[in-house]
Design a protein around this motif. Structure first.
Motif, mmCIF file in Angstrom:
data_model
loop_
_atom_site.group_PDB
_atom_site.id
_atom_site.type_symbol
_atom_site.label_atom_id
_atom_site.label_comp_id
_atom_site.label_asym_id
_atom_site.label_seq_id
_atom_site.Cartn_x
_atom_site.Cartn_y
_atom_site.Cartn_z
ATOM 1 N N LEU A 5 0.827 -1.214 0.000
ATOM 2 C CA LEU A 5 0.000 0.000 0.000
ATOM 3 C C LEU A 5 0.861 1.263 0.000
ATOM 4 C CD1 LEU A 5 -2.782 -1.138 2.477
ATOM 5 C CD2 LEU A 5 -2.893 -1.028 -0.017
ATOM 6 N N HIS A 6 2.004 1.209 0.669
ATOM 7 C CA HIS A 6 2.913 2.355 0.689
ATOM 8 C C HIS A 6 3.402 2.678 -0.728
ATOM 9 C CE1 HIS A 6 6.824 4.408 1.237
ATOM 10 N NE2 HIS A 6 6.147 5.041 2.189
ATOM 11 N N VAL A 7 3.716 1.645 -1.483
ATOM 12 C CA VAL A 7 4.157 1.854 -2.869
ATOM 13 C C VAL A 7 3.015 2.430 -3.699
ATOM 14 C CG1 VAL A 7 4.906 0.682 -4.980
ATOM 15 C CG2 VAL A 7 5.977 0.120 -2.799
ATOM 16 N N LEU A 8 1.811 1.928 -3.518
ATOM 17 C CA LEU A 8 0.675 2.449 -4.282
ATOM 18 C C LEU A 8 0.347 3.894 -3.917
ATOM 19 C CD1 LEU A 8 -1.747 -0.602 -4.449
ATOM 20 C CD2 LEU A 8 -0.112 0.198 -6.159
ATOM 21 N N LYS A 9 0.567 4.269 -2.645
ATOM 22 C CA LYS A 9 0.341 5.664 -2.236
ATOM 23 C C LYS A 9 1.353 6.596 -2.904
ATOM 24 C CE LYS A 9 -1.728 4.643 2.208
ATOM 25 N NZ LYS A 9 -1.522 4.608 3.656
ATOM 26 N N ASN A 10 2.559 6.103 -3.124
ATOM 27 C CA ASN A 10 3.594 6.875 -3.833
ATOM 28 C C ASN A 10 3.574 6.502 -5.306
ATOM 29 O OD1 ASN A 10 4.604 8.176 -1.529
ATOM 30 N ND2 ASN A 10 5.726 6.325 -0.976
ATOM 31 N N TYR A 11 2.384 6.523 -5.877
ATOM 32 C CA TYR A 11 2.099 6.009 -7.213
ATOM 33 C C TYR A 11 3.149 6.376 -8.261
ATOM 34 C CZ TYR A 11 -0.597 4.757 -11.312
ATOM 35 O OH TYR A 11 -1.011 4.197 -12.481
ATOM 36 N N THR A 19 13.699 0.946 0.471
ATOM 37 C CA THR A 19 14.522 -0.108 1.059
ATOM 38 C C THR A 19 14.297 -1.432 0.332
ATOM 39 O OG1 THR A 19 12.794 -0.705 2.629
ATOM 40 C CG2 THR A 19 14.392 0.965 3.339
ATOM 41 N N ARG A 20 15.193 -2.370 0.589
ATOM 42 C CA ARG A 20 15.053 -3.701 0.009
ATOM 43 C C ARG A 20 13.730 -4.329 0.427
ATOM 44 N NH1 ARG A 20 20.563 -7.048 0.617
ATOM 45 N NH2 ARG A 20 20.499 -5.886 2.543
ATOM 46 N N LYS A 21 13.390 -4.181 1.701
ATOM 47 C CA LYS A 21 12.149 -4.775 2.207
ATOM 48 C C LYS A 21 10.933 -4.192 1.499
ATOM 49 C CE LYS A 21 9.694 -5.892 6.421
ATOM 50 N NZ LYS A 21 9.717 -5.882 7.872
ATOM 51 N N GLU A 22 10.905 -2.866 1.354
ATOM 52 C CA GLU A 22 9.776 -2.222 0.670
ATOM 53 C C GLU A 22 9.641 -2.748 -0.747
ATOM 54 O OE1 GLU A 22 8.426 2.217 -0.885
ATOM 55 O OE2 GLU A 22 10.091 2.037 0.514
ATOM 56 N N TYR A 23 10.743 -2.834 -1.463
ATOM 57 C CA TYR A 23 10.703 -3.284 -2.854
ATOM 58 C C TYR A 23 10.256 -4.736 -2.966
ATOM 59 C CZ TYR A 23 12.013 -4.649 -7.511
ATOM 60 O OH TYR A 23 11.969 -5.152 -8.781
ATOM 61 N N LEU A 28 6.445 -9.301 -3.944
ATOM 62 C CA LEU A 28 5.757 -10.492 -3.447
ATOM 63 C C LEU A 28 4.239 -10.346 -3.548
ATOM 64 C CD1 LEU A 28 5.743 -13.234 -1.943
ATOM 65 C CD2 LEU A 28 5.728 -11.922 0.183
ATOM 66 N N PHE A 29 3.699 -9.235 -3.045
ATOM 67 C CA PHE A 29 2.253 -9.047 -3.101
ATOM 68 C C PHE A 29 1.764 -8.888 -4.535
ATOM 69 C CE2 PHE A 29 2.621 -8.236 1.423
ATOM 70 C CZ PHE A 29 1.493 -8.902 1.894
ATOM 71 N N ASN A 30 2.550 -8.256 -5.375
ATOM 72 C CA ASN A 30 2.210 -8.123 -6.782
ATOM 73 C C ASN A 30 2.122 -9.509 -7.421
ATOM 74 O OD1 ASN A 30 1.633 -6.626 -9.078
ATOM 75 N ND2 ASN A 30 3.771 -6.398 -9.636
ATOM 76 N N PHE A 31 3.073 -10.379 -7.106
ATOM 77 C CA PHE A 31 3.079 -11.746 -7.628
ATOM 78 C C PHE A 31 1.862 -12.527 -7.147
ATOM 79 C CE2 PHE A 31 4.330 -16.215 -7.099
ATOM 80 C CZ PHE A 31 4.568 -16.545 -8.432
ATOM 81 N N ILE A 32 1.549 -12.424 -5.862
ATOM 82 C CA ILE A 32 0.409 -13.156 -5.297
ATOM 83 C C ILE A 32 -0.900 -12.698 -5.941
ATOM 84 C CG2 ILE A 32 -0.975 -13.480 -3.200
ATOM 85 C CD1 ILE A 32 1.734 -13.417 -1.651
ATOM 86 N N ILE A 33 -1.084 -11.393 -6.050
ATOM 87 C CA ILE A 33 -2.308 -10.858 -6.663
ATOM 88 C C ILE A 33 -2.402 -11.291 -8.118
ATOM 89 C CG2 ILE A 33 -3.489 -8.734 -7.369
ATOM 90 C CD1 ILE A 33 -2.357 -7.491 -4.739
#
Length: 115
Positions: A5-11, A19-23, A28-33
């Motif tokens: 959601l943080h990435v989508l807010k910074n569209y 950070t590595r974790k954010e990316y 991961l969530f993009n792959f799952i969806i």
């Protein structure tokens, strides 16, 4: 999920650092969806309408978070274009995305604090 959601807010924010974790959590969530949408389309025997809409919707956020991730390693976001080179380009981009963050201030921004 908060990283996704943080990435989508910074569209379309191509400045700053990710950070590595954010990316990788976004990936991961993009792959799952994407897998869930593909499975739904496969089970309903419909054309790839949902997956295509989703892929187009997350194209800009994906490019933006990749650019910010490269900034965190001290590289320009334009390094994404190296993936155009067959095989070697994709491998090199993957290596760049896996590199650790620069601990000091670089030309892109100050280091992010991992929460």
């Amino acid at each position: 999920m908060k990283w996704y959601l943080h990435v989508l807010k910074n569209y379309a924010t191509f400045q700053g650092r990710a950070t590595r974790k954010e990316y990788w959590m976004f990936v991961l969530f993009n792959f799952i969806i994407s897998c869930v949408l593909s499975a739904i389309e496969f089970m309903t025997e419909k054309p790839t309408f949902l997956f295509t809409i989703y892929a187009v919707a997350v194209l800009i956020p994906s490019l933006a978070v990749t650019a910010r991730r490269l900034h965190d390693t001290g590289k320009s976001g334009w390094w994404q274009l190296i993936s155009i080179i067959p095989i070697i380009g994709g491998i090199w981009l993957l290596i760049l995305l896996c590199l650790g963050s620069e601990e000091q201030v670089n030309r892109f921004d100050v280091p992010n604090k991992v929460a």
